[in-house]
Design a protein around this motif. Structure first.
Motif, PDB file in Angstrom:
ATOM      1  N   ASP A 180      48.649  94.011 -22.776  1.00  0.00           N
ATOM      2  CA  ASP A 180      47.178  93.954 -22.768  1.00  0.00           C
ATOM      3  C   ASP A 180      46.621  93.190 -21.570  1.00  0.00           C
ATOM      4  O   ASP A 180      45.484  93.412 -21.168  1.00  0.00           O
ATOM      5  N   ASP A 181      47.433  92.273 -20.991  1.00  0.00           N
ATOM      6  CA  ASP A 181      46.932  91.496 -19.858  1.00  0.00           C
ATOM      7  C   ASP A 181      47.292  92.132 -18.515  1.00  0.00           C
ATOM      8  O   ASP A 181      46.973  91.589 -17.463  1.00  0.00           O
ATOM      9  N   HIS A 182      47.995  93.248 -18.573  1.00  0.00           N
ATOM     10  CA  HIS A 182      48.404  93.901 -17.316  1.00  0.00           C
ATOM     11  C   HIS A 182      47.188  94.549 -16.650  1.00  0.00           C
ATOM     12  O   HIS A 182      46.320  95.099 -17.323  1.00  0.00           O
ATOM     13  N   GLN A 183      47.151  94.490 -15.313  1.00  0.00           N
ATOM     14  CA  GLN A 183      45.956  95.014 -14.624  1.00  0.00           C
ATOM     15  C   GLN A 183      45.746  96.508 -14.868  1.00  0.00           C
ATOM     16  O   GLN A 183      44.617  96.989 -14.878  1.00  0.00           O
ATOM     17  N   SER A 184      46.843  97.249 -15.082  1.00  0.00           N
ATOM     18  CA  SER A 184      46.686  98.686 -15.334  1.00  0.00           C
ATOM     19  C   SER A 184      46.031  98.933 -16.687  1.00  0.00           C
ATOM     20  O   SER A 184      45.288  99.901 -16.861  1.00  0.00           O
ATOM     21  N   ARG A 185      46.316  98.049 -17.625  1.00  0.00           N
ATOM     22  CA  ARG A 185      45.681  98.173 -18.940  1.00  0.00           C
ATOM     23  C   ARG A 185      44.185  97.863 -18.811  1.00  0.00           C
ATOM     24  O   ARG A 185      43.342  98.555 -19.374  1.00  0.00           O
ATOM     25  N   SER A 186      43.853  96.828 -18.051  1.00  0.00           N
ATOM     26  CA  SER A 186      42.433  96.474 -17.859  1.00  0.00           C
ATOM     27  C   SER A 186      41.708  97.602 -17.142  1.00  0.00           C
ATOM     28  O   SER A 186      40.575  97.947 -17.491  1.00  0.00           O
ATOM     29  N   ARG A 187      42.390  98.183 -16.146  1.00  0.00           N
ATOM     30  CA  ARG A 187      41.767  99.291 -15.414  1.00  0.00           C
ATOM     31  C   ARG A 187      41.495 100.453 -16.367  1.00  0.00           C
ATOM     32  O   ARG A 187      40.461 101.094 -16.302  1.00  0.00           O
TER      33      ARG A 187
END
Ligand SMILES: CSCCC(=O)/C(O)=C/O
Ligand code: FE2
Length: 201
Positions: A180-187
């Protein structure tokens, strides 16, 4: 007057909802063999329109010589391609790989697959955390967006041959959940805001 590049762009557009059929459904939560369909009773189908809201892109492509394949590659920059065959006798480290494909994960890029032979299931998480199972078979081309939680399994035919496409040098590394904290998830969550409006149950 339409130019060649306009024609390529038009061919590469995702198939229209009205004419395209994809077989997808919400899954039951039984722990039986992952290769079974796991449909609910009664079946709860998921429409292409809904998959598109999750960022899933889908085309029907009539084999490797179909000009649509090259048009999609050109329009989306898919410069790399290779072929993967997933079956007990063709894939090295089959048991380990099949286990890893079925671990819920994301990638830092799109996952693009064009099914040449056989069949299998791509499962994607809906915005409310339910699993959606997408039946992919010969002629199906699917793109899972960067950051979507997903997994893959063979069905009971135990065989799929697929083209893998990528922009540039491929990175296949799965990032297992929790990510959930991975930048791809945020994107992903910024690109598909509905993913933040429904809370998991
Ligand atoms: C049919 S391609 C095998 C599955 C795969 O490559 C993958 O990355 C699943 O997430
Ligand atoms: Fe994957």
């Amino acid at each position: 007057m339409a130019t060649v590049s306009d024609e390529i762009k038009a061919l590469a557009q995702p198939d229209p909802i009205e004419t395209s059929h994809v077989d997808a459904w919400y899954m039951d939560d039984s722990s039986e063999d992952q290769r079974l369909p796991h449909r609910l009773e009664p079946n709860e189908p998921v429409l292409l329109e809904h998959l598109q809201k999750l960022g899933v892109v889908y085309w029907k492509v009539d084999g490797e010589e179909d000009p649509k394949l090259q048009a999609i590659r050109d329009a989306r920059g898919y410069s790399y391609k290779d072929i993967i065959t997933v079956s007990p006798d063709k894939l090295p480290n089959y048991e380990m790989k099949i286990k890893s494909f079925f671990e819920e994960h994301i990638h830092s890029d799109e996952e693009i697959r064009f099914v040449l032979e056989g069949s299998g299931y791509f499962d994607v998480r809906d915005f409310d955390e339910r699993w959606i199972r997408i039946d992919c078979r010969k002629g199906d081309m699917i793109v899972l967006p960067e950051g979507i939680y997903h997994r893959f399994t063979l069905d009971t035919n135990n065989y799929i041959k697929a083209m893998r496409l990528f922009v540039g040098e491929p990175v296949w590394t799965p990032i297992n959940r929790p990510a959930d904290d991975h930048q791809s998830r945020s994107r992903y969550q910024s690109s598909f805001p509905a993913s933040q409006s429904i809370r998991a149950h």
